[in-house]
Scaffold this motif. Structure first.
Motif, PDB file in Angstrom:
ATOM      1  N   LEU A 108      55.387  55.940  27.728  1.00 45.17           N
ATOM      2  CA  LEU A 108      54.183  55.805  28.540  1.00 45.17           C
ATOM      3  C   LEU A 108      54.099  56.901  29.598  1.00 45.17           C
ATOM      4  O   LEU A 108      53.009  57.356  29.940  1.00 45.17           O
ATOM      5  N   LYS A 109      55.256  57.323  30.114  1.00 44.85           N
ATOM      6  CA  LYS A 109      55.255  58.359  31.149  1.00 44.85           C
ATOM      7  C   LYS A 109      54.784  59.714  30.609  1.00 44.85           C
ATOM      8  O   LYS A 109      54.367  60.577  31.376  1.00 44.85           O
ATOM      9  N   ARG A 110      54.860  59.885  29.294  1.00 44.32           N
ATOM     10  CA  ARG A 110      54.445  61.157  28.692  1.00 44.32           C
ATOM     11  C   ARG A 110      52.965  61.172  28.322  1.00 44.32           C
ATOM     12  O   ARG A 110      52.448  62.179  27.866  1.00 44.32           O
ATOM     13  N   LEU A 111      52.288  60.041  28.513  1.00 46.84           N
ATOM     14  CA  LEU A 111      50.896  59.923  28.096  1.00 46.84           C
ATOM     15  C   LEU A 111      49.953  59.918  29.304  1.00 46.84           C
ATOM     16  O   LEU A 111      50.313  59.470  30.391  1.00 46.84           O
ATOM     17  N   ARG A 112      48.765  60.419  29.087  1.00 47.23           N
ATOM     18  CA  ARG A 112      47.716  60.342  30.104  1.00 47.23           C
ATOM     19  C   ARG A 112      46.826  59.148  29.778  1.00 47.23           C
ATOM     20  O   ARG A 112      45.972  59.208  28.899  1.00 47.23           O
ATOM     21  N   LEU A 113      47.062  58.061  30.491  1.00 42.95           N
ATOM     22  CA  LEU A 113      46.343  56.830  30.213  1.00 42.95           C
ATOM     23  C   LEU A 113      45.195  56.636  31.204  1.00 42.95           C
ATOM     24  O   LEU A 113      45.281  57.072  32.362  1.00 42.95           O
ATOM     25  N   PRO A 114      44.113  55.988  30.791  1.00 45.27           N
ATOM     26  CA  PRO A 114      42.979  55.721  31.693  1.00 45.27           C
ATOM     27  C   PRO A 114      43.416  54.932  32.924  1.00 45.27           C
ATOM     28  O   PRO A 114      44.395  54.168  32.869  1.00 45.27           O
ATOM     29  N   ALA A 115      42.685  55.083  34.001  1.00 41.39           N
ATOM     30  CA  ALA A 115      43.053  54.437  35.260  1.00 41.39           C
ATOM     31  C   ALA A 115      42.993  52.919  35.186  1.00 41.39           C
ATOM     32  O   ALA A 115      43.682  52.225  35.948  1.00 41.39           O
ATOM     33  N   ASP A 116      42.181  52.372  34.273  1.00 37.20           N
ATOM     34  CA  ASP A 116      42.034  50.915  34.211  1.00 37.20           C
ATOM     35  C   ASP A 116      43.078  50.241  33.320  1.00 37.20           C
ATOM     36  O   ASP A 116      43.048  49.023  33.128  1.00 37.20           O
ATOM     37  N   VAL A 117      43.990  51.014  32.782  1.00 39.87           N
ATOM     38  CA  VAL A 117      45.069  50.439  31.981  1.00 39.87           C
ATOM     39  C   VAL A 117      46.125  49.852  32.919  1.00 39.87           C
ATOM     40  O   VAL A 117      46.538  50.491  33.885  1.00 39.87           O
ATOM     41  N   VAL A 118      46.559  48.637  32.631  1.00 40.72           N
ATOM     42  CA  VAL A 118      47.547  47.952  33.460  1.00 40.72           C
ATOM     43  C   VAL A 118      48.920  48.022  32.783  1.00 40.72           C
ATOM     44  O   VAL A 118      49.038  47.722  31.596  1.00 40.72           O
ATOM     45  N   ILE A 119      49.923  48.454  33.541  1.00 41.78           N
ATOM     46  CA  ILE A 119      51.288  48.569  33.011  1.00 41.78           C
ATOM     47  C   ILE A 119      52.236  47.820  33.937  1.00 41.78           C
ATOM     48  O   ILE A 119      52.211  48.015  35.148  1.00 41.78           O
ATOM     49  N   ARG A 120      53.057  46.959  33.355  1.00 43.48           N
ATOM     50  CA  ARG A 120      54.063  46.217  34.122  1.00 43.48           C
ATOM     51  C   ARG A 120      55.402  46.293  33.395  1.00 43.48           C
ATOM     52  O   ARG A 120      55.478  45.992  32.205  1.00 43.48           O
ATOM     53  N   PRO A 121      56.464  46.675  34.097  1.00 41.37           N
ATOM     54  CA  PRO A 121      57.790  46.654  33.461  1.00 41.37           C
ATOM     55  C   PRO A 121      58.214  45.216  33.167  1.00 41.37           C
ATOM     56  O   PRO A 121      57.994  44.321  33.988  1.00 41.37           O
ATOM     57  N   LEU A 122      58.795  44.998  32.016  1.00 41.52           N
ATOM     58  CA  LEU A 122      59.314  43.691  31.653  1.00 41.52           C
ATOM     59  C   LEU A 122      60.614  43.472  32.421  1.00 41.52           C
ATOM     60  O   LEU A 122      61.558  44.253  32.307  1.00 41.52           O
ATOM     61  N   CYS A 123      60.650  42.423  33.226  1.00 36.79           N
ATOM     62  CA  CYS A 123      61.792  42.214  34.122  1.00 36.79           C
ATOM     63  C   CYS A 123      62.897  41.400  33.458  1.00 36.79           C
ATOM     64  O   CYS A 123      63.273  40.317  33.912  1.00 36.79           O
ATOM     65  N   GLU A 124      63.401  41.936  32.363  1.00 36.96           N
ATOM     66  CA  GLU A 124      64.529  41.324  31.677  1.00 36.96           C
ATOM     67  C   GLU A 124      65.414  42.454  31.154  1.00 36.96           C
ATOM     68  O   GLU A 124      65.211  42.953  30.052  1.00 36.96           O
TER      69      GLU A 124
END
Length: 298
Positions: A245-261
């Motif tokens: 994901l860090k290598r991609l240019r994603l739209p501002a309205d995309v929501v990203i959350r790290p999985l906390c496990e």
């Protein structure tokens, strides 16, 4: 016995198709069919049952396939042993690398080729589970996959990097306001996941079982861009490794959350069979990868 015919037979079985085997071997389909028929004539009984565009092993075929893999592995080891007489002046190594990981390997490959310019380096692309099978079968000396591998798999491993798996969706996602989502958060959530031959998918499925969650998978694909486009359209939650994901240019309205496990994090590593002979070239590749920390490469 003609080793080439044996190899063509083994590839036909692995691909379940004369056509796909021919493409992999870079020969015509008629050549593969002819060599398999030649092997059947030599054995004295049919090895394959032709079913439409696919094939199925006969009882004799199962034996020849199993022993054929062993024989081809011995021949490869013999070739490597002879090449090793020249030390690291010449030689070659083939490393299996999953398509989701290959973008991150050029720095390592560059370092290896600069260190050993006379060694031919080949990258063979396949899903992590397929790579594990090819390493076990002796087709590959070393391969990259998602860790951990089962303790009874016959493989040993070394970790190259460990990273979070992220949820990707829209503000309409049920977990949008959850600061630290877990696998339990995804219960009854439509999910978008990689195909079953991806080791990451196997690891996530194990995690869902441990969390007591029955995943609702609405789409699976080997193409990360398709899964992301589905997620951005609000059709489900995609599970993606953070480095991708860090290598991609994603739209501002995309929501990203790290999985906390952390126990279901994306652990990338290399595997090989510890008891099997390994060429100098393969050992040199592992040594280069082990120098310092591999984390910045991802």
């Amino acid at each position: 016995m003609d080793l080439r015919a044996l190899r063509y037979f083994v590839e036909t079985v692995r691909h379940s198709s004369f056509t796909h085997a021919a493409e992999h071997l870079c020969v015509t389909q008629s050549t593969v069919s002819k060599m398999v028929r030649q092997l059947e004539e030599e054995i004295g009984q049919p090895l394959l049952i032709r079913e439409g565009r696919g094939v199925r092993l006969t009882d004799a075929g199962k034996i020849v396939f199993e022993r054929g893999q062993e024989a081809l592995g011995v021949v490869r080891s013999l070739t490597q042993d002879v090449a090793d007489l020249s030390g690291l002046v010449r030689g070659e190594v083939t490393v299996g690398i999953p398509p989701m990981v290959n973008l991150f390997f050029p720095p390592l490959i560059k370092r290896f080729k600069e260190r050993y310019p006379q060694i031919k380096f080949h990258a063979q692309e396949a899903g992590g589970q397929v790579i594990e099978q090819r390493v076990l079968a002796g087709e590959l000396e070393v391969g990259v996959t998602v860790l951990p591998v089962p303790a009874d798999s016959g493989l040993t491993s070394t970790e190259l990097g460990r990273f979070p798996i992220c949820l990707v969706g829209t503000p309409a996602s049920s977990w949008f306001r959850v600061a630290q989502p877990t696998l339990a958060t995804l219960d009854q959530e439509p999910l978008l996941m990689f195909s079953e031959d991806y080791a990451l998918t196997k690891r996530l499925r194990t995690g869902f079982i441990q969390a007591g969650v029955e995943p609702v998978i609405v789409a699976q694909s080997g193409q990360w861009d398709f899964l992301l486009s589905m997620a951005m359209a609000g059709l489900g939650t995609a599970l993606m490794p953070e480095p991708l994901l860090k290598r991609l240019r994603l739209p501002a309205d995309v929501v990203i959350r790290p999985l906390c496990e952390p126990e279901v994090s994306w652990r990338v590593g290399q595997v090989w069979v510890p008891e099997r002979h390994m060429s100098h070239a393969a050992r040199a590749w592992l040594a280069v990868c082990a120098e310092g920390s591999a984390l910045p490469l991802f």
